[in-house]
Scaffold this motif. Structure first.
Motif, PDB file in Angstrom:
ATOM      1  N   VAL A  53      36.162  52.019  17.002  1.00 14.22           N
ATOM      2  CA  VAL A  53      35.718  53.321  17.500  1.00 14.22           C
ATOM      3  C   VAL A  53      36.840  54.009  18.273  1.00 14.22           C
ATOM      4  CG1 VAL A  53      34.117  54.465  19.091  1.00 14.22           C
ATOM      5  CG2 VAL A  53      33.281  52.699  17.517  1.00 14.22           C
ATOM      6  N   SER A 112      24.546  53.590  20.818  1.00 21.54           N
ATOM      7  CA  SER A 112      23.174  53.509  20.329  1.00 21.54           C
ATOM      8  C   SER A 112      22.913  52.171  19.638  1.00 21.54           C
ATOM      9  CB  SER A 112      22.886  54.658  19.357  1.00 21.54           C
ATOM     10  OG  SER A 112      22.912  55.900  20.018  1.00 21.54           O
ATOM     11  N   ASP A 144      28.029  53.851   9.157  1.00 16.51           N
ATOM     12  CA  ASP A 144      29.334  54.332   9.595  1.00 16.51           C
ATOM     13  C   ASP A 144      30.066  53.315  10.462  1.00 16.51           C
ATOM     14  OD1 ASP A 144      27.145  54.830  11.299  1.00 16.51           O
ATOM     15  OD2 ASP A 144      28.286  56.254  12.500  1.00 16.51           O
ATOM     16  N   PRO A 154      22.366  60.856  18.573  1.00 16.49           N
ATOM     17  CA  PRO A 154      23.354  60.110  17.784  1.00 16.49           C
ATOM     18  C   PRO A 154      22.738  59.261  16.684  1.00 16.49           C
ATOM     19  CG  PRO A 154      23.848  59.943  20.130  1.00 16.49           C
ATOM     20  CD  PRO A 154      22.483  60.554  20.022  1.00 16.49           C
ATOM     21  N   GLY A 198      39.163  56.106  16.414  1.00 21.01           N
ATOM     22  CA  GLY A 198      38.654  57.362  15.879  1.00 21.01           C
ATOM     23  C   GLY A 198      37.867  57.259  14.592  1.00 21.01           C
ATOM     24  N   HIS A 199      37.474  56.043  14.200  1.00 22.32           N
ATOM     25  CA  HIS A 199      36.752  55.867  12.939  1.00 22.32           C
ATOM     26  C   HIS A 199      35.266  56.201  13.043  1.00 22.32           C
ATOM     27  CE1 HIS A 199      40.243  54.114  11.039  1.00 22.32           C
ATOM     28  NE2 HIS A 199      40.349  53.205  11.991  1.00 22.32           N
ATOM     29  N   ALA A 200      34.738  56.258  14.251  1.00 21.45           N
ATOM     30  CA  ALA A 200      33.298  56.531  14.416  1.00 21.45           C
ATOM     31  C   ALA A 200      33.054  57.121  15.791  1.00 21.45           C
ATOM     32  CB  ALA A 200      32.484  55.246  14.224  1.00 21.45           C
ATOM     33  N   ASP A 201      31.902  57.710  15.941  1.00 23.50           N
ATOM     34  CA  ASP A 201      31.506  58.353  17.191  1.00 23.50           C
ATOM     35  C   ASP A 201      31.126  57.285  18.222  1.00 23.50           C
ATOM     36  OD1 ASP A 201      30.310  59.775  19.248  1.00 23.50           O
ATOM     37  OD2 ASP A 201      29.194  61.111  17.924  1.00 23.50           O
ATOM     38  N   PRO A 202      31.742  57.324  19.426  1.00 28.25           N
ATOM     39  CA  PRO A 202      31.381  56.350  20.463  1.00 28.25           C
ATOM     40  C   PRO A 202      29.888  56.347  20.784  1.00 28.25           C
ATOM     41  CG  PRO A 202      33.362  57.543  21.092  1.00 28.25           C
ATOM     42  CD  PRO A 202      32.835  58.218  19.859  1.00 28.25           C
ATOM     43  N   ALA A 203      29.232  57.496  20.650  1.00 29.95           N
ATOM     44  CA  ALA A 203      27.798  57.550  20.934  1.00 29.95           C
ATOM     45  C   ALA A 203      27.004  56.710  19.940  1.00 29.95           C
ATOM     46  CB  ALA A 203      27.305  58.999  20.901  1.00 29.95           C
ATOM     47  N   ARG A 204      27.511  56.617  18.702  1.00 29.38           N
ATOM     48  CA  ARG A 204      26.835  55.796  17.702  1.00 29.38           C
ATOM     49  C   ARG A 204      26.935  54.313  18.060  1.00 29.38           C
ATOM     50  NH1 ARG A 204      23.395  56.743  13.801  1.00 29.38           N
ATOM     51  NH2 ARG A 204      24.549  55.690  12.148  1.00 29.38           N
TER      52      ARG A 204
END
Length: 319
Positions: free
Chosen positions: A287, A299, A262, A158, A290-296
């Motif tokens: 998040v 991290s 992001d 990620p 849906g604006h960004a990846d939860p994995a990001r």
């Protein structure tokens, strides 16, 4: 500046060798260099200004490189980058910054996949230090003949951190490609195979190689000081002593967040002074929408936690 040792600074002052001249040193710890090597001391007028490996400096005095000559460093040129770490509890000091190397453009984080096992907390801290220095990162995973890299690679996917995998007797072509033409600083925990890697990349480097203690999983610090080594293919690597901790007291939350463009917009609704680790942080809702990846986000918080957490040495078995 290619080496610093007890107040003596070894400098490479020319790109072309003068083979007919008798030099003070034709190598630093066994590593051949194409330029003229001059040993210098720091001029008094520089005061307490620090000089580290990778610095570009101005010299005066005898710069011939002949036996029994000594030049003076009178100026340190502006630095493009500075990789730093903070002193922590294991250093018995209080958040004092310690320069590692100057003017590198790539941090190569060398970690073994086994013997000793990976320490993600340490890797996270080094990534934060790279964000702070505004240099690129590269994961170099050694000892892949002992364990699979898949789990560790997935953990850092990620973040988009590039990686190379090295196994005993192979895997160096991709490493060389990523190092060619660059100034790369190699950092890693003791025993991960960093000196072995350096000797493979620079055959006449003769860096001492240690063995890992079967009980503690730790290696002996075989590299005692940083040294810059010229690569046959072009470019430089700066080998550093093995580290057991990498303090980050000098790094701000904003610096870490800058590595996650992001997610930055999602912090607008955060309370003032938010450290992005508490329940009041607005990033969770951002998040979830849906604006960004939860994995990001996971991290980011892992890196922020590593910045604020206890030194790596205090948690040798951290997953």
């Amino acid at each position: 500046m290619v080496a610093v040792d007890r107040g003596r600074y070894t400098c490479l002052v020319e790109s072309a060798g003068e083979k007919g001249r008798r030099r003070k040193k034709d190598h630093v710890e066994g590593a051949a260099m194409s330029g003229r090597v001059v040993v210098a001391m720091k001029a008094r007028e520089l005061g307490r200004k620090g000089i580290v490996v990778g610095d570009r400096v101005a010299l005066v005095g005898d710069v011939s490189g002949m036996e029994d000559t000594l030049a003076r460093v009178v100026r340190v040129e502006p630095r493009v980058s500075m990789l730093r770490r903070s002193a922590d509890d294991t250093d018995n000091t209080d958040g004092i910054e310690r320069p590692v190397v100057a003017n590198a453009d790539q941090l190569v984080i060398v970690t073994a996949l086994a013997d000793p096992p990976p320490r993600p907390r340490m890797i996270d801290r080094m990534l934060v230090a790279a964000f702070d220095a505004d240099i690129e990162s590269l994961l170099c995973l050694t000892k892949s003949d002992l364990a699979s890299p898949e789990e560790l690679v997935a953990l850092y996917a990620p973040l988009g951190v590039p990686y190379v995998v090295v196994q005993k007797g192979g895997g160096l072509d991709e490493v060389r490609r990523r190092l060619e033409g660059r100034i790369s600083v190699l950092v890693g925990h003791s025993g991960v195979g960093k000196s072995t890697l350096v000797n493979a990349l620079v055959p006449d480097a003769n860096r001492a190689v240690s063995h890992v203690n079967a009980v503690t999983g730790r290696g002996r610090h075989t590299s005692t000081s940083a040294v810059a080594l010229e690569l046959p293919e072009g470019g430089w690597i700066i080998d550093t002593p093995g580290v057991r901790s990498f303090g980050l007291a000098h790094v701000s939350v904003e610096t870490v967040l800058a590595g996650f463009p992001d997610l930055i917009e999602g912090t607008v609704q955060c309370p003032k002074g938010c450290n992005h680790l508490s329940d009041e942080c607005a990033l969770d809702a951002w998040v979830a929408a849906g604006h960004a990846d939860p994995a990001r986000l996971a991290s980011l918080r892992r890196l922020l936690a590593s910045r604020e957490g206890a030194p790596e040495e205090d948690h040798p078995q951290d997953p």
